[in-house]
Design a protein around this motif. Sequence first.
Motif, PDB file in Angstrom:
ATOM      1  N   LEU A 159      -9.922   7.965  -0.045  1.00  0.00           N
ATOM      2  CA  LEU A 159     -10.370   7.418  -1.326  1.00  0.00           C
ATOM      3  C   LEU A 159      -9.835   5.997  -1.456  1.00  0.00           C
ATOM      4  CD1 LEU A 159      -9.912   9.924  -4.255  1.00  0.00           C
ATOM      5  CD2 LEU A 159     -12.017   9.011  -3.300  1.00  0.00           C
ATOM      6  N   PHE A 160     -10.669   5.125  -2.030  1.00  0.00           N
ATOM      7  CA  PHE A 160     -10.193   3.782  -2.348  1.00  0.00           C
ATOM      8  C   PHE A 160     -10.428   3.573  -3.830  1.00  0.00           C
ATOM      9  CE2 PHE A 160     -11.231  -0.878  -2.607  1.00  0.00           C
ATOM     10  CZ  PHE A 160      -9.921  -1.302  -2.485  1.00  0.00           C
ATOM     11  N   ILE A 161      -9.336   3.287  -4.549  1.00  0.00           N
ATOM     12  CA  ILE A 161      -9.415   3.169  -6.006  1.00  0.00           C
ATOM     13  C   ILE A 161      -8.907   1.798  -6.429  1.00  0.00           C
ATOM     14  CG2 ILE A 161      -8.435   4.035  -8.177  1.00  0.00           C
ATOM     15  CD1 ILE A 161      -8.388   6.797  -6.823  1.00  0.00           C
ATOM     16  N   VAL A 162      -9.643   1.165  -7.340  1.00  0.00           N
ATOM     17  CA  VAL A 162      -9.190  -0.102  -7.908  1.00  0.00           C
ATOM     18  C   VAL A 162      -8.989   0.092  -9.399  1.00  0.00           C
ATOM     19  CG1 VAL A 162      -9.801  -2.511  -8.361  1.00  0.00           C
ATOM     20  CG2 VAL A 162     -10.481  -1.433  -6.203  1.00  0.00           C
TER      21      VAL A 162
ATOM     22  N   LEU B 112      -8.243   3.054   7.922  1.00  0.00           N
ATOM     23  CA  LEU B 112      -8.966   2.729   6.687  1.00  0.00           C
ATOM     24  C   LEU B 112     -10.210   1.928   7.015  1.00  0.00           C
ATOM     25  CD1 LEU B 112      -5.890   1.836   4.509  1.00  0.00           C
ATOM     26  CD2 LEU B 112      -7.076   4.021   4.702  1.00  0.00           C
ATOM     27  N   HIS B 113     -11.166   1.952   6.113  1.00  0.00           N
ATOM     28  CA  HIS B 113     -12.449   1.283   6.325  1.00  0.00           C
ATOM     29  C   HIS B 113     -12.293  -0.227   6.150  1.00  0.00           C
ATOM     30  CE1 HIS B 113     -16.715   0.295   5.890  1.00  0.00           C
ATOM     31  NE2 HIS B 113     -16.969   1.497   6.396  1.00  0.00           N
ATOM     32  N   ASP B 114     -12.989  -0.986   6.995  1.00  0.00           N
ATOM     33  CA  ASP B 114     -12.923  -2.450   6.935  1.00  0.00           C
ATOM     34  C   ASP B 114     -13.178  -2.987   5.539  1.00  0.00           C
ATOM     35  OD1 ASP B 114     -12.477  -2.450   9.588  1.00  0.00           O
ATOM     36  OD2 ASP B 114     -14.314  -3.525  10.151  1.00  0.00           O
ATOM     37  N   LEU B 115     -14.232  -2.451   4.885  1.00  0.00           N
ATOM     38  CA  LEU B 115     -14.619  -3.012   3.592  1.00  0.00           C
ATOM     39  C   LEU B 115     -13.538  -2.792   2.541  1.00  0.00           C
ATOM     40  CD1 LEU B 115     -18.355  -1.966   3.479  1.00  0.00           C
ATOM     41  CD2 LEU B 115     -17.459  -4.300   3.442  1.00  0.00           C
ATOM     42  N   ALA B 116     -12.892  -1.635   2.583  1.00  0.00           N
ATOM     43  CA  ALA B 116     -11.841  -1.367   1.609  1.00  0.00           C
ATOM     44  C   ALA B 116     -10.679  -2.332   1.828  1.00  0.00           C
ATOM     45  CB  ALA B 116     -11.377   0.088   1.729  1.00  0.00           C
ATOM     46  N   ILE B 117     -10.329  -2.552   3.082  1.00  0.00           N
ATOM     47  CA  ILE B 117      -9.240  -3.481   3.399  1.00  0.00           C
ATOM     48  C   ILE B 117      -9.605  -4.892   2.936  1.00  0.00           C
ATOM     49  CG2 ILE B 117      -8.148  -4.651   5.362  1.00  0.00           C
ATOM     50  CD1 ILE B 117      -6.863  -1.989   4.666  1.00  0.00           C
ATOM     51  N   GLU B 118     -10.853  -5.267   3.169  1.00  0.00           N
ATOM     52  CA  GLU B 118     -11.308  -6.578   2.723  1.00  0.00           C
ATOM     53  C   GLU B 118     -11.147  -6.722   1.210  1.00  0.00           C
ATOM     54  OE1 GLU B 118     -15.538  -8.083   3.225  1.00  0.00           O
ATOM     55  OE2 GLU B 118     -14.839  -7.855   5.303  1.00  0.00           O
ATOM     56  N   ASP B 119     -11.595  -5.686   0.503  1.00  0.00           N
ATOM     57  CA  ASP B 119     -11.442  -5.688  -0.961  1.00  0.00           C
ATOM     58  C   ASP B 119      -9.979  -5.811  -1.353  1.00  0.00           C
ATOM     59  OD1 ASP B 119     -14.096  -5.482  -1.417  1.00  0.00           O
ATOM     60  OD2 ASP B 119     -14.083  -3.407  -2.113  1.00  0.00           O
ATOM     61  N   ALA B 120      -9.137  -5.050  -0.666  1.00  0.00           N
ATOM     62  CA  ALA B 120      -7.729  -5.032  -1.036  1.00  0.00           C
ATOM     63  C   ALA B 120      -7.066  -6.378  -0.774  1.00  0.00           C
ATOM     64  CB  ALA B 120      -7.001  -3.927  -0.264  1.00  0.00           C
ATOM     65  N   ASP B 121      -7.688  -7.165   0.097  1.00  0.00           N
ATOM     66  CA  ASP B 121      -7.095  -8.451   0.456  1.00  0.00           C
ATOM     67  C   ASP B 121      -7.207  -9.475  -0.674  1.00  0.00           C
ATOM     68  OD1 ASP B 121      -5.833 -10.323   2.029  1.00  0.00           O
ATOM     69  OD2 ASP B 121      -7.750 -11.135   2.738  1.00  0.00           O
ATOM     70  N   HIS B 122      -8.306  -9.431  -1.418  1.00  0.00           N
ATOM     71  CA  HIS B 122      -8.389 -10.383  -2.531  1.00  0.00           C
ATOM     72  C   HIS B 122      -8.638  -9.631  -3.831  1.00  0.00           C
ATOM     73  CE1 HIS B 122     -12.346 -10.149  -0.551  1.00  0.00           C
ATOM     74  NE2 HIS B 122     -12.825 -10.143  -1.767  1.00  0.00           N
ATOM     75  N   ALA B 123      -7.986 -10.094  -4.861  1.00  0.00           N
ATOM     76  CA  ALA B 123      -8.052  -9.410  -6.152  1.00  0.00           C
ATOM     77  C   ALA B 123      -9.416  -9.636  -6.802  1.00  0.00           C
ATOM     78  CB  ALA B 123      -6.927  -9.906  -7.044  1.00  0.00           C
ATOM     79  N   HIS B 124      -9.522  -9.443  -8.101  1.00  0.00           N
ATOM     80  CA  HIS B 124     -10.753  -9.628  -8.869  1.00  0.00           C
ATOM     81  C   HIS B 124     -11.854  -8.660  -8.474  1.00  0.00           C
ATOM     82  CE1 HIS B 124      -8.780 -12.989 -10.529  1.00  0.00           C
ATOM     83  NE2 HIS B 124      -8.690 -13.604  -9.385  1.00  0.00           N
ATOM     84  N   GLN B 125     -11.473  -7.414  -8.327  1.00  0.00           N
ATOM     85  CA  GLN B 125     -12.438  -6.342  -8.169  1.00  0.00           C
ATOM     86  C   GLN B 125     -12.621  -5.649  -9.510  1.00  0.00           C
ATOM     87  OE1 GLN B 125     -13.786  -5.544  -5.071  1.00  0.00           O
ATOM     88  NE2 GLN B 125     -12.738  -7.346  -4.290  1.00  0.00           N
ATOM     89  N   ARG B 126     -13.769  -5.022  -9.702  1.00  0.00           N
ATOM     90  CA  ARG B 126     -13.924  -4.161 -10.877  1.00  0.00           C
ATOM     91  C   ARG B 126     -13.228  -2.836 -10.598  1.00  0.00           C
ATOM     92  NH1 ARG B 126     -18.650  -1.852 -12.182  1.00  0.00           N
ATOM     93  NH2 ARG B 126     -18.259  -1.883 -14.412  1.00  0.00           N
ATOM     94  N   PRO B 127     -12.686  -2.186 -11.625  1.00  0.00           N
ATOM     95  CA  PRO B 127     -12.141  -0.841 -11.417  1.00  0.00           C
ATOM     96  C   PRO B 127     -13.238   0.037 -10.828  1.00  0.00           C
ATOM     97  CG  PRO B 127     -11.461  -1.657 -13.552  1.00  0.00           C
ATOM     98  CD  PRO B 127     -12.417  -2.665 -12.979  1.00  0.00           C
ATOM     99  N   LYS B 128     -12.919   0.739  -9.774  1.00  0.00           N
ATOM    100  CA  LYS B 128     -13.940   1.575  -9.127  1.00  0.00           C
ATOM    101  C   LYS B 128     -13.250   2.622  -8.267  1.00  0.00           C
ATOM    102  CE  LYS B 128     -14.342  -1.563  -5.181  1.00  0.00           C
ATOM    103  NZ  LYS B 128     -15.224  -2.375  -4.361  1.00  0.00           N
ATOM    104  N   ILE B 129     -14.020   3.574  -7.851  1.00  0.00           N
ATOM    105  CA  ILE B 129     -13.519   4.586  -6.932  1.00  0.00           C
ATOM    106  C   ILE B 129     -14.551   4.712  -5.837  1.00  0.00           C
ATOM    107  CG2 ILE B 129     -14.520   6.440  -8.341  1.00  0.00           C
ATOM    108  CD1 ILE B 129     -12.220   8.207  -7.369  1.00  0.00           C
ATOM    109  N   GLU B 130     -14.083   4.653  -4.583  1.00  0.00           N
ATOM    110  CA  GLU B 130     -15.019   4.773  -3.478  1.00  0.00           C
ATOM    111  C   GLU B 130     -14.461   5.716  -2.441  1.00  0.00           C
ATOM    112  OE1 GLU B 130     -15.944   0.855  -2.136  1.00  0.00           O
ATOM    113  OE2 GLU B 130     -17.217   0.464  -3.871  1.00  0.00           O
ATOM    114  N   GLN B 131     -15.373   6.454  -1.868  1.00  0.00           N
ATOM    115  CA  GLN B 131     -14.957   7.406  -0.850  1.00  0.00           C
ATOM    116  C   GLN B 131     -15.439   6.905   0.504  1.00  0.00           C
ATOM    117  OE1 GLN B 131     -16.271  11.337  -1.744  1.00  0.00           O
ATOM    118  NE2 GLN B 131     -15.275  12.246   0.039  1.00  0.00           N
ATOM    119  N   TYR B 132     -14.491   6.663   1.407  1.00  0.00           N
ATOM    120  CA  TYR B 132     -14.850   6.278   2.783  1.00  0.00           C
ATOM    121  C   TYR B 132     -14.406   7.415   3.679  1.00  0.00           C
ATOM    122  CZ  TYR B 132     -15.388   1.452   1.147  1.00  0.00           C
ATOM    123  OH  TYR B 132     -15.791   0.321   0.503  1.00  0.00           O
ATOM    124  N   GLY B 133     -15.342   8.182   4.182  1.00  0.00           N
ATOM    125  CA  GLY B 133     -14.965   9.327   5.017  1.00  0.00           C
ATOM    126  C   GLY B 133     -14.015  10.227   4.252  1.00  0.00           C
ATOM    127  N   ASP B 134     -12.818  10.461   4.771  1.00  0.00           N
ATOM    128  CA  ASP B 134     -11.880  11.352   4.090  1.00  0.00           C
ATOM    129  C   ASP B 134     -10.801  10.583   3.329  1.00  0.00           C
ATOM    130  OD1 ASP B 134     -10.804  10.372   6.322  1.00  0.00           O
ATOM    131  OD2 ASP B 134     -10.078  12.277   7.139  1.00  0.00           O
TER     132      ASP B 134
END
Lengths: 338, 338, 338, 338, 338
Positions: free
Chosen positions: E95-98, E71-93
Motif C-alpha cells: 500500500l502507498f498512502i499519502v 516498491l513500485h517505481d511510481l510510488a518512490i517517485e511520488d515519495a521523492d517530491h512532496a505536494h501530492q494529494r492525500p491518496k491511497i494506492e495499491q501496488y501489488g501487495d
Amino acid sequence: MNVASQAVLTTEPITSEGVVAAGVYVDGRRVANIAIEEAASWRSQPGHVVWIGLHEPDMALLSSVQQQFQLHDLAIEDADHAHQRPKIEQYGDALFIVARTAQLDGDSIAFGETHLFVGEGYLVSVRHGASTSYTPVRERCESCPRALARGEDYILYAILDFIVDNYSPVLEIIQDEVEAMEAQVLASAMTRAQIERLYLLRRDLLRLRNAVGPLVEVCRRLEHDNLPMVRPTMQPLFRDVTDHVRTVQEQIDSLREVLAFAFEASLLVGQVQETAVSKKLASWLAIIAVPTAIAGIYGMNFKNMPELQWEYGYFAVMGVILTACVGLFWRFRRVGWL
Amino acid sequence: MNVASQAVLTTEPITSEGVVAAGVYVDGRRVANIAIEEAASWRSQPGHVVWIGLHEPDMALLSSVQQQFQLHDLAIEDADHAHQRPKIEQYGDALFIVARTAQLDGDSIAFGETHLFVGEGYLVSVRHGASTSYTPVRERCESCPRALARGEDYILYAILDFIVDNYSPVLEIIQDEVEAMEAQVLASAMTRAQIERLYLLRRDLLRLRNAVGPLVEVCRRLEHDNLPMVRPTMQPLFRDVTDHVRTVQEQIDSLREVLAFAFEASLLVGQVQETAVSKKLASWLAIIAVPTAIAGIYGMNFKNMPELQWEYGYFAVMGVILTACVGLFWRFRRVGWL
Amino acid sequence: MNVASQAVLTTEPITSEGVVAAGVYVDGRRVANIAIEEAASWRSQPGHVVWIGLHEPDMALLSSVQQQFQLHDLAIEDADHAHQRPKIEQYGDALFIVARTAQLDGDSIAFGETHLFVGEGYLVSVRHGASTSYTPVRERCESCPRALARGEDYILYAILDFIVDNYSPVLEIIQDEVEAMEAQVLASAMTRAQIERLYLLRRDLLRLRNAVGPLVEVCRRLEHDNLPMVRPTMQPLFRDVTDHVRTVQEQIDSLREVLAFAFEASLLVGQVQETAVSKKLASWLAIIAVPTAIAGIYGMNFKNMPELQWEYGYFAVMGVILTACVGLFWRFRRVGWL
Amino acid sequence: MNVASQAVLTTEPITSEGVVAAGVYVDGRRVANIAIEEAASWRSQPGHVVWIGLHEPDMALLSSVQQQFQLHDLAIEDADHAHQRPKIEQYGDALFIVARTAQLDGDSIAFGETHLFVGEGYLVSVRHGASTSYTPVRERCESCPRALARGEDYILYAILDFIVDNYSPVLEIIQDEVEAMEAQVLASAMTRAQIERLYLLRRDLLRLRNAVGPLVEVCRRLEHDNLPMVRPTMQPLFRDVTDHVRTVQEQIDSLREVLAFAFEASLLVGQVQETAVSKKLASWLAIIAVPTAIAGIYGMNFKNMPELQWEYGYFAVMGVILTACVGLFWRFRRVGWL
Amino acid sequence: MNVASQAVLTTEPITSEGVVAAGVYVDGRRVANIAIEEAASWRSQPGHVVWIGLHEPDMALLSSVQQQFQLHDLAIEDADHAHQRPKIEQYGDALFIVARTAQLDGDSIAFGETHLFVGEGYLVSVRHGASTSYTPVRERCESCPRALARGEDYILYAILDFIVDNYSPVLEIIQDEVEAMEAQVLASAMTRAQIERLYLLRRDLLRLRNAVGPLVEVCRRLEHDNLPMVRPTMQPLFRDVTDHVRTVQEQIDSLREVLAFAFEASLLVGQVQETAVSKKLASWLAIIAVPTAIAGIYGMNFKNMPELQWEYGYFAVMGVILTACVGLFWRFRRVGWL
C-alpha cells in the motif's frame, strides 16, 4: 541513441506538409522514418509500432491516415476541426482521445488541442492551435528505449503525462498573480485595472478548469476500464497521470475559491474606504462650518451689535474659532474619522 | 436524385394542412409522396421507411397518424400541446422523443419544440412554435441515399444532429454580446441599459440551458440503452450527438459563469466609481471652503480689525487663498482624489 | 351515467361528518353509496372498488376506516395530523401516499395536504387544509367508466394528476408577478414595497418547491418500483405524471433563478442610482459654491479693494459668476453627471 | 402500572452516581431495579431486557458496563468523551449509536449528546451535556407494557423518537424569531442588534443542521440495513422516525434559505435607505444654498450696486429667496426625494 | 519497556542521514535497530515487523528502501517530491498512502506531508516539510506491546490516528480566532486589518479542508476495501479514524460557513455604518446651514432693511438661530440620525 540515429539515416526523410514526424519503432528504437502511405504495412509487422505526429493536417492527409489504420469516420471528422471537449472514445479496436493543452505564450495562456488515435501497433497525434510540439516527448522516449519498447500505450502515457505536466507552469504563473493580487486587495481598495486583472484571472481559470476537468474522466477510464489497447501493467502509469490531473484540478479549484474570497474581501475593503471617505468629508465639513457660521454672524449689519465695538472682539472671536476648529480636529482624530 | 424525383412525380401531391412532407423511402430514395392514410400499408412493406413531417397539426391529423402507427394515447396527447421537457420515452416498440429547438429570429432567440415518433419503418416529426423546418435535413439526407438507406434511426440521428447544430449560431451571438458587455463592464460602471442587457442575457442562457440540459440524457439513452429501434451500428452517431450537446452545454455553463463574474466585477467597478465621486466631491468642497471661510472672516464688521486697514491686506489675503486652493488641489491630485 | 345514478339512488345517503363521498364501483360505474362500516364487505367482492373521500376526519372516523381496510397504525397516525412531507410508503399490501397541494385562494396561495391509502379494491383520500375537493376528479372518472373500470390504481393516477394540474395556475400567477417585477426592477431602483414583494415571491416559490420536489420521487416510484397495487399497464400513466411534476419543478427552479438574477440586477441598479444621486449632489454643490466663494471675497471689508470702486465692478463680477455657473452646468451635463 | 411498581419495591434502590436508572423488564413490565454488576446475569435470562440510563458516567462506571455486555473498546472510548458526530456503528452483535440532542434552555438552545448501546437483551443510554433526561420515555414505555414487551429495539425506537420530537419546539422558537425578523427587515433597514440576531439565528440553524443531518443516515440504516438487533416488524417504526427527521431537516433548510433571502432583502432595503438619505441631503443642501448664494451676492461691498439702493430691494430679494426655496421644496417632494 | 530497551542496546545505532528510526519488532517489542540494507532479511523472518521512519530522504536512500521492499517505481517517485494529494494506492501487495499534516508552528499553521509504504512485515514513513516527528507514536506503541504486536497495520493505524489528532489543536486555534472575529464583526464595521485576518482565516481553512477532505476517502478505503494488508479485526480501528476525520471535516465546513455568514453580516454592518455616517453628516449640515443662511441675509447691504435698525434685532436673530439649531438637533436625535 546511436543505433536509432543510424536507422533513421537509412530511410527517406519526411516531406508531406502537416506531418511533424512519422517513425517506426522496434524494441523502443526508431528503425525507419516512413511516409504515411507505408504506415499500414509497417504496422502489421509483429513488434513494430508506428508513431505519427501531425500538426493541423488538411483533410487529404487525415484521409490517408484514416485509410492506413481503418479509423472511424466520426473520429476523423472530429479530428478535422478543433473545439472538442476532452473525451475518450472507443471505435472497434481503436481509441480516440481528445485533450486540451495549455502553455504559456509569453505572458498570456495559449490553449490548444491534441487528438490521439491509438490502436494495435500505432499512435497518431494530431495537434491543433497553440499546443506545443511533442518532439520533447519523442526525444525523451527515444532516449529510454526500454520503456518505449512497451509499445503504443506507453507512448500514449508519455504524451498525456507531458500534456498534464505542461499545465503546471501555467498554474504557477496564475498562482503568482493571485498572490500579488491578494496583497493589493488587502492593502487598499482595488483600482479598475486590478478589477480587470481579477476578472481575467477568473476567466483564465475557468478555461483551464474546462480543459482539465473532463481529462480526469479520460485518465480514469484509461486506468480502470480494461481497454484492449491498455495492458494491465500500464495501468499504474495512467493512475499516476490521473493523480496528477486531480492535483492540478484541486489547485485550480482552490485558486478559484481564493479569487472568490478576494472578490468578497475587496468588496468589504471598498466599503471600508467609502465609509472612510465619508467620515473625512463629514469631519472637514464640520471643521470648516464653524468659522463660516461664526464669521457670518459677525458679518451681519445690525446697528446694535455690542461685540463689534469691543476693542479685542475680533481677536476673541478668532480665538474662539481656532479653539473650536482644533477641538473638533482632535475629537475627530480620536474617534478615527480623520 | 433523378430517380427519386421521377418517383415523386408519379405519386399524388400532399394536400392536408399541417403536413409538411410525407414520403416513402426505399434504399434511401424517395419512391412516393403519400397521404397520411396510406402510411400504415407502405410502412408494412419490407425495406420501406415512411417519413412524415408535421407542423402544428390539429388533433384530427394527429389521430389519423396515431391510427396508422398505433401510437400510445399519452404520447399523442403530449404531441398535441407544446411545453414539454426534452425527454425520451419508450411505448411498446415505438420511441417518443421531445426536443427543444432554438434559432435566431432576426436579433432575438426563438424557442420551439419538436416531437418525434420513431418505430420500425417510420419516423414522424411534429414541430411546434418557432422551430425551423426540417426540409434541409430531408434534402441533405436525400442527397446521400447510402446513409439514408440505413433507415429510420438514421433519420432520427439526422434530425437531432440538425437541432443541436442549430444551437451553435445562437450561442455565438450570445457569446459576442457577452464579450462586448465584458469590455463595457470593465471600462466603466454600468448604465441601466447595460444592466438590463446583462439581465436578459442571463435569462436567455437560462432558457437555453433548460432546452439543452435534458437533451444530454435523451442522447445518452439513445447511445447506451440498446433500444430496439436503434441498431448498434448507429450508436457511434448518437454518441457524436451526445458529445456535441455536451460541448454546447459546457459553453452555456461557461457563459453563465462569465456573466456571474461580470456581475461581480461590475459591482466592484460601481463601488470604485461611487468612491471616486465621493472623493472628488470631498476634494472640491475642501478647496472651495477655504476662500469661503477666509472671506467670511474678513467680512466681519468688528471695529478693530487691523488687517483690514493694511494697504495690501486684500492682496495678501487673496494670495493666501490662492496658495491654499492650489496647494490643496495638488495634494488631492497627488493622492488620486482628483 | 344513468345506470350509475340509478344505482346510487337505491343506496342510503352519506351522513357521517368528515366523509365527503363513499361509493362502490363495478366496471367503472358507481353501484352504491355506502357507510364506512360496510366498506370491508363491499371491497371483498370481486371486481368491486371502494372509493372513500374524507375531509379532516376525526380520529374516530379514521379508526373505523382503519378497521375496514386493516391499515397500519403509523399510517393512520400520520393521516391524523397534517404537515407531512410528500412520501410514498408501503405497509404490507397497502400503499400510503402523502402529497402537498397548492391552489389559488383569491390572490394568495393556499397550501393543503392529501393523504391516500390504496390497496386491493379500495382507495381512501384524506384531505387536510386548503386542498380542493376531489369531486371534479370523481365526476370526470365517473363520466368515463371505461378508464375508471381499470380500478383503484387508475383512481390514484387521476387524483395525483389532478393535484399536479392544480400547481399550474399557481405557477402562472407567480410567473406573471415575476415578469411584472422584472420590468420594475430594470426601470428604476426598487422601493421597499417591491423588495417585500420580491421577498414574498421567493418564499412562495420555496414552499412550492418543497411541495413539488419530493413528489417527483413519489411518482417515480409509482412508475418504476413494480408495486403490487400498480399494474404494469398503468405505469405509462404514472410516467406521464412524473413528467408533469418534473416540468413544474423545472419551472419553479427557473423562476427561483430569475428572481435571484432580479435581486442582483436590482442591487446594480440601486448602486447606479446611488452614484447618480451623488453625482447630481456634487455637481450642484460645485455650481453653487462659485457665487458663494466669489461673493464672499467681495464682501470682505478691506479698506483697499480696488475692484469695489470700479463703476461696473459689480456687473463684471455678476457676469463672471453667471459664466462660471453656466459653464459648469454644461460641463457636468456633458459628462452625464446632471 | 401497579404491578410494575410493586415489582420495583421488592428490589434494591439504585445508588451509584452517574446511574439514572437500571431496570430489568419482562413482558414490558419492570421486574427489578438492579446494580450494574448484576446486568449480565439478568440479561442472559430469556425474555429479560435490561435498560440502563447513565448521565455523564466516569470511566470506572463505563468499564463496569463494558464488562457486563462485552462492549467494544472503541465504542466505550467514544462514549467517554462527547463531541461525536451522529453515527451508527455495528460492533459484533452490538449497535453503538450517537445522536445529538437539542432542547430549549430558557431562551437559548442547549445542545447535548446521547450515546446508545443496544444488543440482545439490553440497552444502555449515556447522556452528555444538556440532553433531557429520558425519564419521560421510560414512563411512557412502562405505561404501555404491550409495546415495551417487544424488547430493546422498541426502547431504541422510543428514545430516538423522543430525541427527534424534542427538535420541534426548538425549531418553532427559531421559526417565530425568523418571522419576527422578516417583518423588521422589510419594514426598515436593520440595526446592528438585528444583524447580530440574524447572525446568531444562522449559527443556531447551522448547529441544528449538523445535529440533525447525519441522524437521517442513522435512521435510514436502522430502517433498511437488516441489522440483527432490529426485527423486521420494527422497521416501519424506524421509517417513521426517518420521516420525522427528514421533515425537521427540510424545515431547517427552508429556514436557512429564508434567512439568506432576508439577508439579501435587507441589503437591498439598506441600499434603498442609503439612497433616500443621500437624496434628502442633496435636496436640503440645494434649498439652503439658494439664500446663501443670493445673500452672499448682496453682501458684496461694491460701491455701485443699484439694487441695494432700491426702496424695496431687500423685500424683493427676500421674496425671490422664499419663492425659490418653496419651489425647490415642492419639486423635490414631487420626485420623491423629500 | 525494559525488555525492549535492552534489546535496543544490543544492536548497532542508526547512522544514515534522513533515517529517523529503523527498528525490528517481534511481538510488539523492538528487538533490533537496523540499517536500511538489512531490512529485507529481517522482514522475511516470520513474526518480524520492520518499522522505518525517514525525513526528507534523498533519492539514494529512497532507492535503497525501494530495493529492500520491492516498491513500485511510481510510488518512490511520488515519495521523492512532496505536494501530492492525500491518496491511497495499491501496488501489488504493497500500500502507498499519502496524507497531509497540519501543526501549529507558534501562531501560524505549518502544513507537511507524510508518505507511508505498508506491506507484509514492514512500514516505512517518509515525512516532508513541517510534519511532526512520529517519535511520540513510536513511544506510545512501544509502551503498549500487546497492541503493537498486531503488526504493521496497527502501526499504520497509530500513525494515521496521530495525524488526525494533530488537526484538532489547529482547528481549535482557528475556532478561537473565528469567535474573536465574530464579536468584532458584530460590534462595529470591520477595519482593514480585520478583513485581512478574515481573508487569511478563510485561506487557512481552505488549505486545511484540502488536506483533510481526501483523507476521508483514504480512511474509508482502509475500513471497507478488504485490502490484504489490513486484517478484518483492524477495521473498527480504521473506522474510528474515518469517524474522527469526518468530525474534523464537519468542523472545518461549519467554520467555513460561519466565516461566510460573518462576511455577510459585516457587509450589512458596514452598510449600517455608512448610512449612519451619511445621516450624521446630513444632520450637522442642516444644523450649520441655519445660522449661515440667516446671517448671510442680515449681512446684505441693502439700504432699507428695517430689522437692522431695531434695537434688539441682533439678539432676536441670534435667538431665532439658536432655537432653530437646538430644535433641529433634538429632532434629528429623536429619529436616530444623531
